[in-house]
Design a protein around this motif. Structure first.
Motif, short mmCIF file in Angstrom:
data_model
loop_
_atom_site.label_atom_id
_atom_site.label_comp_id
_atom_site.label_asym_id
_atom_site.label_seq_id
_atom_site.Cartn_x
_atom_site.Cartn_y
_atom_site.Cartn_z
N HIS A 236 -12.99 -3.16 9.91
CA HIS A 236 -13.67 -2.38 8.89
C HIS A 236 -12.83 -1.21 8.39
CE1 HIS A 236 -16.93 -4.30 11.32
NE2 HIS A 236 -17.21 -4.73 10.11
N VAL A 237 -12.17 -0.51 9.30
CA VAL A 237 -11.34 0.64 8.92
C VAL A 237 -9.95 0.47 9.53
CG1 VAL A 237 -11.10 3.15 8.92
CG2 VAL A 237 -13.39 2.12 8.87
N ALA A 238 -8.92 0.62 8.68
CA ALA A 238 -7.53 0.52 9.13
C ALA A 238 -6.83 1.85 8.92
CB ALA A 238 -6.80 -0.59 8.37
N LEU A 239 -6.30 2.43 9.99
CA LEU A 239 -5.48 3.64 9.90
C LEU A 239 -4.04 3.15 9.79
CD1 LEU A 239 -7.15 5.69 12.77
CD2 LEU A 239 -7.88 5.46 10.40
N GLU A 271 -11.89 -3.25 5.36
CA GLU A 271 -12.66 -2.80 4.21
C GLU A 271 -12.13 -1.48 3.65
OE1 GLU A 271 -16.69 -2.54 5.48
OE2 GLU A 271 -16.82 -4.64 6.08
N LEU A 272 -11.69 -0.60 4.55
CA LEU A 272 -11.28 0.74 4.17
C LEU A 272 -9.95 1.06 4.83
CD1 LEU A 272 -12.15 3.51 2.81
CD2 LEU A 272 -12.99 4.16 5.08
N MET A 273 -9.04 1.69 4.06
CA MET A 273 -7.75 2.12 4.59
C MET A 273 -7.66 3.63 4.57
SD MET A 273 -3.94 1.28 3.09
CE MET A 273 -2.64 2.52 3.15
N ILE A 274 -7.18 4.20 5.67
CA ILE A 274 -6.89 5.63 5.75
C ILE A 274 -5.39 5.77 6.00
CG2 ILE A 274 -7.27 7.76 7.04
CD1 ILE A 274 -10.08 6.76 7.66
N ARG A 308 -11.78 2.11 -1.68
CA ARG A 308 -11.38 1.41 -0.45
C ARG A 308 -10.18 2.08 0.23
NH1 ARG A 308 -10.54 -4.77 -1.02
NH2 ARG A 308 -10.38 -4.52 1.25
N ILE A 309 -9.62 3.12 -0.39
CA ILE A 309 -8.57 3.89 0.25
C ILE A 309 -9.01 5.35 0.28
CG2 ILE A 309 -6.16 4.63 0.17
CD1 ILE A 309 -5.47 2.02 -1.17
N ARG A 310 -9.06 5.90 1.46
CA ARG A 310 -9.55 7.28 1.63
C ARG A 310 -8.44 8.11 2.26
NH1 ARG A 310 -14.53 9.90 2.61
NH2 ARG A 310 -14.07 12.13 2.69
#
Length: 329
Positions: A236-239, A271-274, A308-310
């Protein structure tokens, strides 16, 4: 007895010659860079973070250091509060001072490079109830340094720490802390999943809800392993690292470019990249502004929605609610 030496998938080499190192230094002297942009600092939510044991939160401290709050566990990744690395001074203060970090249950080390493993920082975070997790080959050193509650992991190995299931996943990199220990410990990233379902106190009458699966990519060049990680996990979230890539002819085997970071994000299917690993130390010739601008151009070229990129500021906390996951992904 000969020491074990670890390798990348397909034995991809990251070795560089002294001639190549001198060439890089000569190129660096010729470049003129604008370092005026600095990643902003936001006042951290210290009271909230100290009390929180329910929400999934991601707070960027700087570089590859995050405070993750996950299933009631306080986690620090690659702890580096150092004011300088060798000759390079820290560009911006850490997002949270060490004194403001809540008691740490778990410390994750992706590899032993100095910009990812700062012993003085670990000493101030590590308490009787803290577990330190390191790549295979590194435990003996860390226990010798006094961190006795230490576990080491091999690629694709799973362990449970409290309510968190950890999987150590491959990256394409290398490691060294002295002239004599090159690649004597491994490198990788971590996938965090809930060890067991838990009841969410709000909505659906307390039905079981799972927190998001998190992927901390560590430090890596672009490689086929990103697709394999995407096949094995629902993320769900990729750092994801985006910096320390210039000059690309020198760095490409060990650090992704911003464009490759976007492709890696797509490959792992999150889903989301940080973004991380930029703007804290000058480890290569790229600037934070260049990395962010190239990431944005790559996002547009790939047709990825902006939400999708935070990009976090130092000290900023993202609260990730299971019910707010992006639909259709």
């Amino acid at each position: 007895m000969a020491r074990v030496r670890y390798n990348n998938i397909d034995n991809v080499s990251t070795d560089k010659t002294l001639k190549q190192l001198r060439q890089w230094r000569e190129e660096r002297r010729m470049k003129k860079k604008d370092y005026s942009y600095k990643v902003p600092n936001l006042p951290p939510k210290l009271d909230y973070l100290a009390e929180n044991r329910l929400d999934t939160t991601i707070t960027w401290i700087g570089h590859s250091t995050f405070l993750l709050q996950y299933e009631g566990v306080n986690i620090i990744t690659d702890p580096v509060w150092a004011r300088r690395l060798g000759l390079e001074k820290r560009i911006t203060p850490p997002g949270i001072p060490l004194s403001g970090i809540p008691p740490v249950d778990l410390i994750l080390i992706s590899h032993s490079h100095y910009d990812h493993l700062h012993l003085a920082s670990i000493r101030k975070l590590y308490k009787a109830g803290t577990t330190l997790v390191v790549p295979v080959g590194l435990k003996r050193k860390m226990v010798r340094k006094g961190f006795v509650n230490c576990l080491e992991m091999q690629w694709w190995e799973e362990i449970k720490v409290g309510a968190v299931k950890l999987t150590f996943v491959p990256t394409q990199h290398w490691t060294r802390r002295t002239p004599f220990d090159t690649n004597t410990s491994h490198w990788g990233g971590f996938v965090l999943e809930p060890a067991e379902p838990r009841k969410h106190p709000q909505g659906d009458g307390g039905a079981h809800r799972l927190p998001p699966n998190l992927y901390f990519a560590g430090d890596s060049g672009f490689f086929p392993g990103f697709k394999e990680i995407g096949r094995r996990f629902k993320l769900h979230v990729a750092l994801m690292p985006i910096g320390a890539y210039e000059p690309e002819w020198f760095m490409s085997s060990q650090h992704v470019t911003p464009e490759e970071a976007i492709q890696a994000f797509l490959d792992v299917g999150a889903e989301l990249m940080i973004p991380m690993h930029f703007g804290t130390f000058r480890l290569a010739d790229d600037t934070a502004r260049e990395a962010l601008d190239r990431m944005e151009q790559a996002r547009l070229a790939q047709g990825i929605a902006g939400e999708r990129i935070r990009t976090l500021a130092y000290g900023e906390t993202l609260i990730v609610h299971p019910e707010e996951r992006m639909p259709g992904l």
